[in-house]
Motif scaffolding. Structure first.
Motif, PDB file in Angstrom:
ATOM      1  N   TRP A   1       0.824  -1.202   0.000  1.00  0.00           N
ATOM      2  CA  TRP A   1       0.000   0.000   0.000  1.00  0.00           C
ATOM      3  C   TRP A   1       0.861   1.255   0.000  1.00  0.00           C
ATOM      4  CZ3 TRP A   1      -4.315  -1.636  -1.532  1.00  0.00           C
ATOM      5  CH2 TRP A   1      -4.819  -2.865  -1.111  1.00  0.00           C
ATOM      6  N   VAL A   2       1.925   1.250   0.780  1.00  0.00           N
ATOM      7  CA  VAL A   2       2.813   2.415   0.820  1.00  0.00           C
ATOM      8  C   VAL A   2       3.415   2.659  -0.557  1.00  0.00           C
ATOM      9  CG1 VAL A   2       4.898   3.389   1.851  1.00  0.00           C
ATOM     10  CG2 VAL A   2       3.304   2.087   3.271  1.00  0.00           C
ATOM     11  N   GLY A   3       3.704   1.586  -1.276  1.00  0.00           N
ATOM     12  CA  GLY A   3       4.281   1.714  -2.607  1.00  0.00           C
ATOM     13  C   GLY A   3       3.385   2.429  -3.588  1.00  0.00           C
ATOM     14  N   LYS A   4       2.090   2.432  -3.330  1.00  0.00           N
ATOM     15  CA  LYS A   4       1.145   3.124  -4.217  1.00  0.00           C
ATOM     16  C   LYS A   4       1.083   4.623  -3.923  1.00  0.00           C
ATOM     17  CE  LYS A   4      -1.848  -0.995  -4.420  1.00  0.00           C
ATOM     18  NZ  LYS A   4      -1.612  -1.360  -5.828  1.00  0.00           N
ATOM     19  N   ALA A   5       1.466   5.018  -2.709  1.00  0.00           N
ATOM     20  CA  ALA A   5       1.383   6.430  -2.296  1.00  0.00           C
ATOM     21  C   ALA A   5       2.756   7.063  -2.426  1.00  0.00           C
ATOM     22  CB  ALA A   5       0.874   6.524  -0.858  1.00  0.00           C
ATOM     23  N   THR A   6       3.154   7.341  -3.658  1.00  0.00           N
ATOM     24  CA  THR A   6       4.491   7.867  -3.881  1.00  0.00           C
ATOM     25  C   THR A   6       4.455   9.024  -4.863  1.00  0.00           C
ATOM     26  OG1 THR A   6       6.773   7.221  -4.383  1.00  0.00           O
ATOM     27  CG2 THR A   6       5.025   6.301  -5.794  1.00  0.00           C
ATOM     28  N   ARG A   7       5.594   9.664  -5.014  1.00  0.00           N
ATOM     29  CA  ARG A   7       5.812  10.724  -5.987  1.00  0.00           C
ATOM     30  C   ARG A   7       7.215  10.537  -6.552  1.00  0.00           C
ATOM     31  NH1 ARG A   7       3.159  16.274  -4.972  1.00  0.00           N
ATOM     32  NH2 ARG A   7       5.148  16.981  -5.804  1.00  0.00           N
ATOM     33  N   PRO A   8       7.508  11.127  -7.710  1.00  0.00           N
ATOM     34  CA  PRO A   8       8.842  10.963  -8.297  1.00  0.00           C
ATOM     35  C   PRO A   8       9.974  11.438  -7.394  1.00  0.00           C
ATOM     36  CG  PRO A   8       7.326  11.904  -9.898  1.00  0.00           C
ATOM     37  CD  PRO A   8       6.611  11.887  -8.594  1.00  0.00           C
ATOM     38  N   GLU A   9       9.668  12.354  -6.462  1.00  0.00           N
ATOM     39  CA  GLU A   9      10.732  12.907  -5.621  1.00  0.00           C
ATOM     40  C   GLU A   9      11.121  11.996  -4.460  1.00  0.00           C
ATOM     41  OE1 GLU A   9       7.938  16.366  -6.859  1.00  0.00           O
ATOM     42  OE2 GLU A   9       7.758  14.290  -6.160  1.00  0.00           O
ATOM     43  N   VAL A  10      10.349  10.938  -4.216  1.00  0.00           N
ATOM     44  CA  VAL A  10      10.651  10.048  -3.093  1.00  0.00           C
ATOM     45  C   VAL A  10      11.918   9.246  -3.396  1.00  0.00           C
ATOM     46  CG1 VAL A  10       9.841   8.073  -1.746  1.00  0.00           C
ATOM     47  CG2 VAL A  10       8.248   9.904  -2.375  1.00  0.00           C
ATOM     48  N   VAL A  11      12.824   9.208  -2.430  1.00  0.00           N
ATOM     49  CA  VAL A  11      14.088   8.477  -2.568  1.00  0.00           C
ATOM     50  C   VAL A  11      14.071   7.284  -1.624  1.00  0.00           C
ATOM     51  CG1 VAL A  11      16.598   8.597  -2.323  1.00  0.00           C
ATOM     52  CG2 VAL A  11      15.313  10.583  -3.160  1.00  0.00           C
ATOM     53  N   GLY A  12      14.380   6.100  -2.144  1.00  0.00           N
ATOM     54  CA  GLY A  12      14.397   4.905  -1.306  1.00  0.00           C
ATOM     55  C   GLY A  12      12.997   4.383  -1.066  1.00  0.00           C
ATOM     56  N   GLY A  13      12.903   3.439  -0.161  1.00  0.00           N
ATOM     57  CA  GLY A  13      11.624   2.814   0.120  1.00  0.00           C
ATOM     58  C   GLY A  13      11.389   2.669   1.605  1.00  0.00           C
ATOM     59  N   LEU A  14      10.383   1.867   1.929  1.00  0.00           N
ATOM     60  CA  LEU A  14      10.014   1.654   3.324  1.00  0.00           C
ATOM     61  C   LEU A  14      11.081   0.837   4.040  1.00  0.00           C
ATOM     62  CD1 LEU A  14       7.500   2.281   5.107  1.00  0.00           C
ATOM     63  CD2 LEU A  14       6.720  -0.033   4.601  1.00  0.00           C
ATOM     64  N   GLY A  15      11.334   1.170   5.292  1.00  0.00           N
ATOM     65  CA  GLY A  15      12.252   0.369   6.091  1.00  0.00           C
ATOM     66  C   GLY A  15      13.426   1.140   6.639  1.00  0.00           C
ATOM     67  N   GLY A  16      13.673   2.348   6.124  1.00  0.00           N
ATOM     68  CA  GLY A  16      14.764   3.151   6.651  1.00  0.00           C
ATOM     69  C   GLY A  16      14.366   3.844   7.939  1.00  0.00           C
ATOM     70  N   PHE A  17      15.314   4.551   8.515  1.00  0.00           N
ATOM     71  CA  PHE A  17      15.027   5.273   9.752  1.00  0.00           C
ATOM     72  C   PHE A  17      14.324   6.599   9.482  1.00  0.00           C
ATOM     73  CE2 PHE A  17      18.185   2.312  11.211  1.00  0.00           C
ATOM     74  CZ  PHE A  17      17.747   1.981  12.494  1.00  0.00           C
ATOM     75  N   ALA A  18      14.440   7.083   8.251  1.00  0.00           N
ATOM     76  CA  ALA A  18      13.799   8.345   7.885  1.00  0.00           C
ATOM     77  C   ALA A  18      13.348   8.258   6.430  1.00  0.00           C
ATOM     78  CB  ALA A  18      14.757   9.518   8.068  1.00  0.00           C
ATOM     79  N   GLY A  19      12.249   8.937   6.116  1.00  0.00           N
ATOM     80  CA  GLY A  19      11.815   9.037   4.733  1.00  0.00           C
ATOM     81  C   GLY A  19      12.610  10.122   4.016  1.00  0.00           C
ATOM     82  N   LEU A  20      12.929   9.874   2.765  1.00  0.00           N
ATOM     83  CA  LEU A  20      13.740  10.817   1.997  1.00  0.00           C
ATOM     84  C   LEU A  20      12.937  11.386   0.833  1.00  0.00           C
ATOM     85  CD1 LEU A  20      17.077   8.784   1.849  1.00  0.00           C
ATOM     86  CD2 LEU A  20      16.505  10.684   3.388  1.00  0.00           C
ATOM     87  N   PHE A  21      13.079  12.689   0.620  1.00  0.00           N
ATOM     88  CA  PHE A  21      12.341  13.385  -0.431  1.00  0.00           C
ATOM     89  C   PHE A  21      13.288  14.355  -1.113  1.00  0.00           C
ATOM     90  CE2 PHE A  21       9.310  16.363  -2.258  1.00  0.00           C
ATOM     91  CZ  PHE A  21       8.245  15.553  -2.627  1.00  0.00           C
ATOM     92  N   ASP A  22      13.449  14.235  -2.421  1.00  0.00           N
ATOM     93  CA  ASP A  22      14.375  15.054  -3.195  1.00  0.00           C
ATOM     94  C   ASP A  22      13.781  16.439  -3.418  1.00  0.00           C
ATOM     95  OD1 ASP A  22      16.119  16.185  -4.947  1.00  0.00           O
ATOM     96  OD2 ASP A  22      15.953  14.641  -6.489  1.00  0.00           O
ATOM     97  N   VAL A  23      14.300  17.433  -2.711  1.00  0.00           N
ATOM     98  CA  VAL A  23      13.737  18.776  -2.802  1.00  0.00           C
ATOM     99  C   VAL A  23      14.379  19.606  -3.908  1.00  0.00           C
ATOM    100  CG1 VAL A  23      13.041  18.845  -0.388  1.00  0.00           C
ATOM    101  CG2 VAL A  23      15.311  19.677  -1.031  1.00  0.00           C
ATOM    102  N   SER A  24      15.212  18.983  -4.724  1.00  0.00           N
ATOM    103  CA  SER A  24      15.769  19.738  -5.850  1.00  0.00           C
ATOM    104  C   SER A  24      14.663  20.189  -6.799  1.00  0.00           C
ATOM    105  CB  SER A  24      16.799  18.895  -6.605  1.00  0.00           C
ATOM    106  OG  SER A  24      16.205  17.755  -7.198  1.00  0.00           O
TER     107      SER A  24
END
Length: 357
Positions: free
Chosen positions: A34-57
């Motif tokens: 379900w999380v995989g469906k709620a994404t945008r091109p700016e999202v970096v990496g996937g579920l399971g890390g300590f923090a979510g990453l978002f490319d603000v460039s």
């Protein structure tokens, strides 16, 4: 000499204390789809890390990007989901409460994180909650970049949980909406709510259960469904509608109608020298609002400062943009109508008249 037995050593563990790490791991596996469906091109990496990453460039295209942030929960509406053992819509409510606050200033929601606290992790139930959050993020156009599930044995009963979330959005400084843009003569447009949304459930639960003695499975002719189905109706998510409306018409301000009701929330986006005149005769609240009032003998003033009364979002637009705004909202499937106008005053929103029967 007394006969004293030697105490048997006791080994403590996290599991013995009530926390099941394996169940948490399984919940993560179940929610990944379900999380995989709620994404945008700016999202970096996937579920399971300590923090979510978002490319603000991607924000380089803004002249002066302002980040907006909001956090919220869904109040005691979770008690309805728990009682009905239906958990796949409460996350939708959570997203609505967060992103519809963000869009009020004109911000595009970019990403959300969630927090689920529960007495015991049942993986399928947690996955159902996250499914609702992910589906809500898709409707809002934002990504779900992470979250946390916390098991709190002894603090919450095994079947109890609460949910909260935080969101981040961005708005161009020159496009910031709010009281500074509102002018005398502006038109106030109401957007219909889908129901109670996620506010006033302590009052509604008291009226229906403690006062009236109703059950969630009671068929209510006025509602056309059971009481439980009505109370679990998901919060309408307006973010993409509001963003499109602001792009295509001259919007000056938005107000998300939550706790405090229509008058208090609209007053938050009015300048100190102007009032909003609102006419109750322009709409008929859905039956759920009348039932709360009648069964609980709740005065109108109390209802209006607790519930949205059928108006979930308000737009304040330039006078010559009103017709176009209504056309845009109709095109997007959002029921809307002219609710009132802006006049000289003292920073208040004032309701007058009576609702249509």
């Amino acid at each position: 000499m007394s006969d004293q037995s030697t105490p048997t050593p006791r080994t403590a563990s996290y599991a013995a204390a009530g926390v099941d790490i394996e169940a948490g791991d399984r919940a993560v596996e179940l929610m990944k789809q379900w999380v995989g469906k709620a994404t945008r091109p700016e999202v970096v990496g996937g579920l399971g890390g300590f923090a979510g990453l978002f490319d603000v460039s991607a924000l380089k295209r803004y002249e002066r990007p302002l980040l907006a942030t909001a956090t919220d929960g869904v109040g005691t509406k979770v008690a309805i989901a728990q009682a009905m053992d239906k958990h796949d819509t409460i996350g939708h409510d959570l997203v609505g409460m967060v992103v519809d606050d963000l869009v009020v200033c004109g911000a595009e929601p970019l990403f959300m994180t969630d927090y689920i606290a529960t007495g015991k992790v049942f993986p399928e139930r947690v996955a159902a909650i996250v499914k609702g959050i992910a589906e809500g993020c898709v409707l809002a156009g934002c990504a779900l970049v992470g979250g946390e599930t916390a098991e709190h044995p002894g603090l919450l009963d095994p079947n109890e949980y609460d949910v909260a979330g935080a969101g981040t959005g961005v708005v161009e400084a020159d496009g910031l909406l709010g009281a500074e843009r509102v002018r005398e003569g502006d038109v106030v447009i109401a957007m219909a709510a889908s129901g109670l949304h996620s506010n006033g459930y302590s009052l509604a639960r008291h009226v229906f259960f403690a006062v009236a003695g109703w059950n969630l499975d009671r068929d209510v002719p006025e509602l056309g469904r059971t009481l439980g189905e009505e109370l679990l109706e998901p919060t309408r998510i307006y973010s993409l509608d509001c963003l499109d409306l602001a792009r295509r018409t001259d919007v000056h301000a938005y107000s998300h109608v939550t706790g405090g009701g229509l008058e208090a929330n609209l007053a938050r986006v009015l300048p100190a020298h102007l009032d909003a005149r609102l006419d109750r005769s322009t709409w008929t609240p859905a039956p759920i609002f009348g039932l709360v009032g009648e069964l609980g003998e709740v005065p109108r003033a109390e209802l209006e400062k607790t519930l949205n009364m059928g108006v979930g979002m308000v737009a304040v637009v330039a006078p010559d943009a009103a017709d176009a705004a209504l056309a845009v909202l109709a095109e997007r499937g959002v029921p809307a109508w002219i609710l009132g106008d802006v006049v000289t005053g003292s920073g208040r929103a004032v309701l007058s008249g009576d609702h249509r029967a």
